[in-house]
Design a protein around this motif. Structure first.
Motif, mmCIF file in Angstrom:
data_model
loop_
_atom_site.group_PDB
_atom_site.id
_atom_site.type_symbol
_atom_site.label_atom_id
_atom_site.label_comp_id
_atom_site.label_asym_id
_atom_site.label_seq_id
_atom_site.Cartn_x
_atom_site.Cartn_y
_atom_site.Cartn_z
ATOM 1 N N GLU A 22 19.333 -30.975 15.318
ATOM 2 C CA GLU A 22 19.059 -29.730 14.598
ATOM 3 C C GLU A 22 18.050 -28.885 15.374
ATOM 4 O O GLU A 22 18.221 -27.669 15.528
ATOM 5 N N GLN A 82 17.794 -19.550 16.081
ATOM 6 C CA GLN A 82 17.727 -19.309 14.652
ATOM 7 C C GLN A 82 17.746 -20.627 13.872
ATOM 8 O O GLN A 82 18.295 -21.624 14.329
ATOM 9 N N ALA A 83 17.135 -20.598 12.693
ATOM 10 C CA ALA A 83 17.011 -21.813 11.887
ATOM 11 C C ALA A 83 18.358 -22.310 11.389
ATOM 12 O O ALA A 83 18.571 -23.507 11.236
ATOM 13 N N GLU A 84 19.272 -21.381 11.101
ATOM 14 C CA GLU A 84 20.638 -21.742 10.693
ATOM 15 C C GLU A 84 21.538 -21.485 11.897
ATOM 16 O O GLU A 84 22.121 -20.403 12.035
ATOM 17 N N TRP A 125 18.500 -25.255 17.195
ATOM 18 C CA TRP A 125 17.536 -24.199 16.858
ATOM 19 C C TRP A 125 16.989 -23.551 18.130
ATOM 20 O O TRP A 125 16.868 -22.319 18.214
#
Length: 414
Positions: A78, A87-89, A82
């Motif tokens: 994850e 971006q976080a999503e 990122w």
């Protein structure tokens, strides 16, 4: 120019084996590890040091983005996405961020998380430099074309252990290894090296990466009933602790433990209640070095002046045994409910004696230091490249303000 970092600053609280008979509980990263937090500080320190160096990357400012992998493969991946997408999503193959390029990723610590990261980063040709991942398979450039490391590979570790066993005449040994790809691959290589000697293996047991009382008790029984006295541990300290606690509880002594660099310098083995069990331990460690100015940098850490420093508030609570007041309640209520004193910010790091501030044994921390400098020097080579003399087609150079990640990889390889 951004350098990414992935570090296991925290780990999950003791979990249990998931038998899929009910909905799994979410994994919460609640246990803070100050030793690993120091690795994060080393990266920040080096980047600040480089930015102040007029000879290395002059007029270029390095920045950083750091992610906590929490000793979990899912979190490490994850964090990698990122960093790549900005971006976080994350949306794969799409970057929604400023033009400031990501040059490389430093991390992760564990081979178990570094291997899947290397697979993903290799697809996009982003350079990855690990500071502790020693799995042999990571040396395979066909599988991991963008992976580098500032620690010796596993072949050296296995040969060193075999020579150590031969030197002391231990011909009947046991092996305890973590239940990860790193553990399995290391065991294969270690058995290969031991097979070249007159040493026999009495047992080889897998240490679970989750809390499994049944498995731990089984391993303890194996150790207790075996006539093996020399036992090799190839396991990160975060996995071996529950087993060692049970060994100590059952008063298992008289064994000689050969501990690899994964946990040999961990403060866990220095705990008083484990001292009797671990008496006579031999540890294999990486080289150590001094980092000028790092001690002063650590002493200057403070929640009021280092607000952007990852986990600084949690670190403060951890080392001083206090809690920051809840802004929604009164101080008196906080102290009454928590039963602990409140943090005020007047605490002084130079007034306490903690291993976090001991810079006399910098090993993995120094590997982080070298990893960041390796990226900086690769970027400097791109920056100072002269047209017609560059490493790319027809002697061309890369643009330090708009480069491709594989171009940094080329400079790292040169």
């Amino acid at each position: 120019v951004i350098i990414g970092g992935v570090f296991p600053a925290r780990k999950t609280d003791v979990g249990t084996e998931n038998l899929f008979k009910q909905k799994p509980e979410p994994q919460n990263c609640t246990i803070f590890i100050s030793r690993y937090y120091r690795w994060i500080q080393a990266m920040i320190f080096v980047i600040e040091e480089i930015n102040q160096d007029s000879n290395l990357l002059p007029n270029i400012t390095l920045g950083y983005r750091i992610y906590d992998s929490c000793h979990l493969t899912s979190s490490a991946l994850e964090g990698t996405m990122w960093l790549i997408t900005g971006q976080a999503e994350p949306v794969p193959n799409y970057r929604c961020a400023s033009r400031t390029p990501l040059a490389a990723v430093v991390g992760d610590a564990l081979s178990a998380t570094a291997i899947p990261m290397a697979t993903l980063l290799g697809v996009y040709r982003y350079p990855q430099i690990s500071y502790t991942a020693g799995a042999d398979i990571l040396s395979d450039k066909n599988q991991f074309p963008s992976f580098f490391r500032t620690i010796a590979d596993g072949n050296i570790r296995s040969r060193s252990i075999a020579k150590l066993l031969v030197h002391f005449g231990w011909t009947w040994v046991g092996i305890l290894v973590e239940d990860t790809d790193f553990g399995e691959l290391t065991t294969q290589n270690l058995k290969l090296e031991i097979g070249k000697t007159d040493i026999c293996i009495g047992f080889s047991e897998i240490v679970p990466t989750f809390y499994s009382p049944a498995r731990i008790n089984y391993i303890v029984d194996v150790v207790k009933t075996s006539s093996v006295n020399a036992i090799v541990i190839v396991c990160a300290d975060t996995y071996i602790v529950p087993l060692m606690e049970e060994m100590s509880r059952q008063s298992i002594t008289g064994k000689i433990w050969i501990v690899t660099e994964s946990s040999s310098t961990s403060a866990v083995f220095m705990k008083s209640h484990l001292a009797r069990t671990f008496s006579g331990t031999i540890g294999i460690a990486t080289h150590k070095a001094n980092i000028p100015g790092f001690k002063e940098f650590l002493l200057n850490l403070h929640p009021f002046t280092s607000q952007n420093n990852l986990y600084i508030d949690i670190f403060w609570e951890h080392v001083f045994g206090c809690k920051w007041p809840n802004p929604d309640t009164s101080h008196a209520t906080d102290e009454l409910e928590t039963g602990t004193r409140l943090c005020t910010g007047t605490e002084k790091l130079n007034s306490i004696d903690i291993s976090f501030l001991d810079v006399s044994e910098l090993r993995f921390t120094y590997n982080v230091y070298n990893a960041v400098y390796a990226v900086a020097h690769a970027l400097h080579d791109l920056y100072t490249c002269k047209a017609g003399e560059g490493p790319f087609a027809n002697g061309t150079c890369a643009d330090i303000h708009d480069f491709e990640p594989w171009q940094v990889k080329v400079s790292l390889t040169l």
